[in-house]
Enzyme design. Structure first.
Site, PDB file in Angstrom:
ATOM      1  N   HIS B  67       0.752  -1.380   0.262  1.00 11.35           N
ATOM      2  CA  HIS B  67      -0.287  -0.068  -0.391  1.00 11.35           C
ATOM      3  C   HIS B  67       1.325   1.366  -0.084  1.00 11.35           C
ATOM      4  O   HIS B  67       1.451   1.234   0.396  1.00 11.35           O
ATOM      5  CB  HIS B  67      -1.154  -0.429   1.005  1.00 11.35           C
ATOM      6  N   PRO B  68       0.301   2.260  -0.343  1.00 11.47           N
ATOM      7  CA  PRO B  68       0.671   3.592  -1.237  1.00 11.47           C
ATOM      8  C   PRO B  68       0.866   4.473   0.739  1.00 11.47           C
ATOM      9  O   PRO B  68      -0.167   4.383   1.525  1.00 11.47           O
ATOM     10  CB  PRO B  68       0.540   4.745  -1.827  1.00 11.47           C
ATOM     11  N   GLN B  85      -5.678   6.453  -5.888  1.00 12.69           N
ATOM     12  CA  GLN B  85      -6.037   7.900  -5.963  1.00 12.69           C
ATOM     13  C   GLN B  85      -7.464   8.752  -6.166  1.00 12.69           C
ATOM     14  O   GLN B  85      -7.407   9.677  -5.397  1.00 12.69           O
ATOM     15  CB  GLN B  85      -5.506   8.009  -7.654  1.00 12.69           C
ATOM     16  N   GLU B  87      -9.533   7.116  -4.515  1.00 15.61           N
ATOM     17  CA  GLU B  87      -9.528   7.176  -2.953  1.00 15.61           C
ATOM     18  C   GLU B  87      -9.458   8.492  -1.963  1.00 15.61           C
ATOM     19  O   GLU B  87      -9.546   9.178  -0.998  1.00 15.61           O
ATOM     20  CB  GLU B  87      -9.606   5.592  -2.571  1.00 15.61           C
ATOM     21  N   PHE B 119       0.957   3.075   6.955  1.00 15.27           N
ATOM     22  CA  PHE B 119      -0.152   3.273   7.903  1.00 15.27           C
ATOM     23  C   PHE B 119      -1.485   3.187   6.969  1.00 15.27           C
ATOM     24  O   PHE B 119      -0.999   3.922   5.357  1.00 15.27           O
ATOM     25  CB  PHE B 119      -0.144   5.258   8.645  1.00 15.27           C
ATOM     26  N   VAL B 120      -2.737   2.134   6.861  1.00 15.89           N
ATOM     27  CA  VAL B 120      -3.550   2.047   5.521  1.00 15.89           C
ATOM     28  C   VAL B 120      -4.323   2.827   6.376  1.00 15.89           C
ATOM     29  O   VAL B 120      -5.248   1.928   7.761  1.00 15.89           O
ATOM     30  CB  VAL B 120      -3.863   0.637   5.152  1.00 15.89           C
ATOM     31  N   LEU B 121      -5.413   2.944   5.858  1.00 15.20           N
ATOM     32  CA  LEU B 121      -6.733   3.389   6.492  1.00 15.20           C
ATOM     33  C   LEU B 121      -8.045   3.768   5.065  1.00 15.20           C
ATOM     34  O   LEU B 121      -7.313   4.295   4.173  1.00 15.20           O
ATOM     35  CB  LEU B 121      -6.631   5.278   6.543  1.00 15.20           C
TER      36      LEU B 121
END
Lengths: 184, 184
Positions: B67-68, B85, B87, B119-121
């Site tokens: 994930h970016p 992009q 999201e 950090f993924v959200l």
């Protein structure tokens, strides 16, 4: 690139560099980063291969399904990964005439239909004449042995890609079997 | 798109369509294809989530590492996936001023340093004010609970992406916890 350099990489750089050791599966490199430090190429690749071996069968088939057909749609459309483009080019698959391309496309389609994943072969260890021969041979293998053969090819491809990145000498990699050999 | 259409797809088309349900991990969709036919969206997504749950810890961390960063390098360089992009844009993260962007970059770096993954959200369930708050809160969680929280966000993202593709209504997805809530 030496192993000290590899071991100093954060996960972002590691995935950028090694994300396509397993075709279109950066998840494998991203998981392997957890196992650092690595002592040498063999150690590093053993973690890639162990990850694949530990996947359930659907995941191993999934790895195969992320590979393009040889001389297939991605090559025609210019959407191959850089590594795959180079490998297919070295095997002479980028300069097939229309008849040979059509023959290979038909064999690829038969193979996909029979096994539910694409025909995977370390193209750099083969050539434009051997590829359709090997495809026609493996088309007659049993699904269980063919899955093992195909994953073995994934590992040969991964080994050669790691060798390229690390500037090492390739290990002796077994070439495809001859036309009359048995399935594994 | 109805499930009959989904169940009729060959693996190539299935991976083309669902390959980014889990960010940059087409392997998951490619594995899930083995489980067809699917009865509905819940059934389909349960196979995606079961695949993630069955991975070893290194593989689960690997999913996160694909994930970016939110408002990070990929957004600046225009190299986000189309889904990410959209999201990040919907959450207002594409129009941060320089100070807010720098603050988020510093928090992202602290988080990566602490946990070994980004950090993924589920950004669509958040906004530009809530993201740094939530990041600062989760920065203080324990690694074990934070891994679970982050994988929960991967599943929320995947659910919303599937809803988009299948034209369904989203299930009730729990929003991020408030600033003073505990870690899981």
């Amino acid at each position: 690139m030496d192993m000290e350099r590899v071991n100093s990489m954060g996960f972002g750089e590691f995935v950028d560099v090694f994300g396509n050791i397993i075709e279109k599966c950066p998840l494998v490199a991203a998981a392997v980063w957890s196992q650092r430090p690595f002592s040498n190429l063999e150690d590093l690749e053993s973690h890639f291969f162990a990850f694949i071996d530990a996947l359930p069968r659907s995941g191993q088939e999934g790895i195969l399904r992320c590979h393009p057909d040889l001389a297939g749609r991605d090559l025609q459309q210019g959407t191959l990964t850089a590594e795959s483009q180079r490998e297919q080019s070295q095997a002479g698959l980028t300069s097939l005439d229309a008849d040979d391309r059509l023959r290979l496309q038909r064999l690829n389609a038969q193979y996909r239909e029979r096994f539910g994943f694409p025909f995977v072969l370390a193209a750099r260890l083969s050539d434009r004449d051997a590829v359709p021969r090997e495809l026609a041979r493996r088309l007659h293998c049993q699904p269980e042995s063919e899955l093992r053969t195909a994953l073995g090819e994934v590992k040969k491809i991964g080994h050669l890609r790691l060798v390229d990145l690390l500037g090492a000498h390739p290990a002796r990699v077994e070439p495809p079997r001859g036309w009359r050999s048995e399935c594994q």
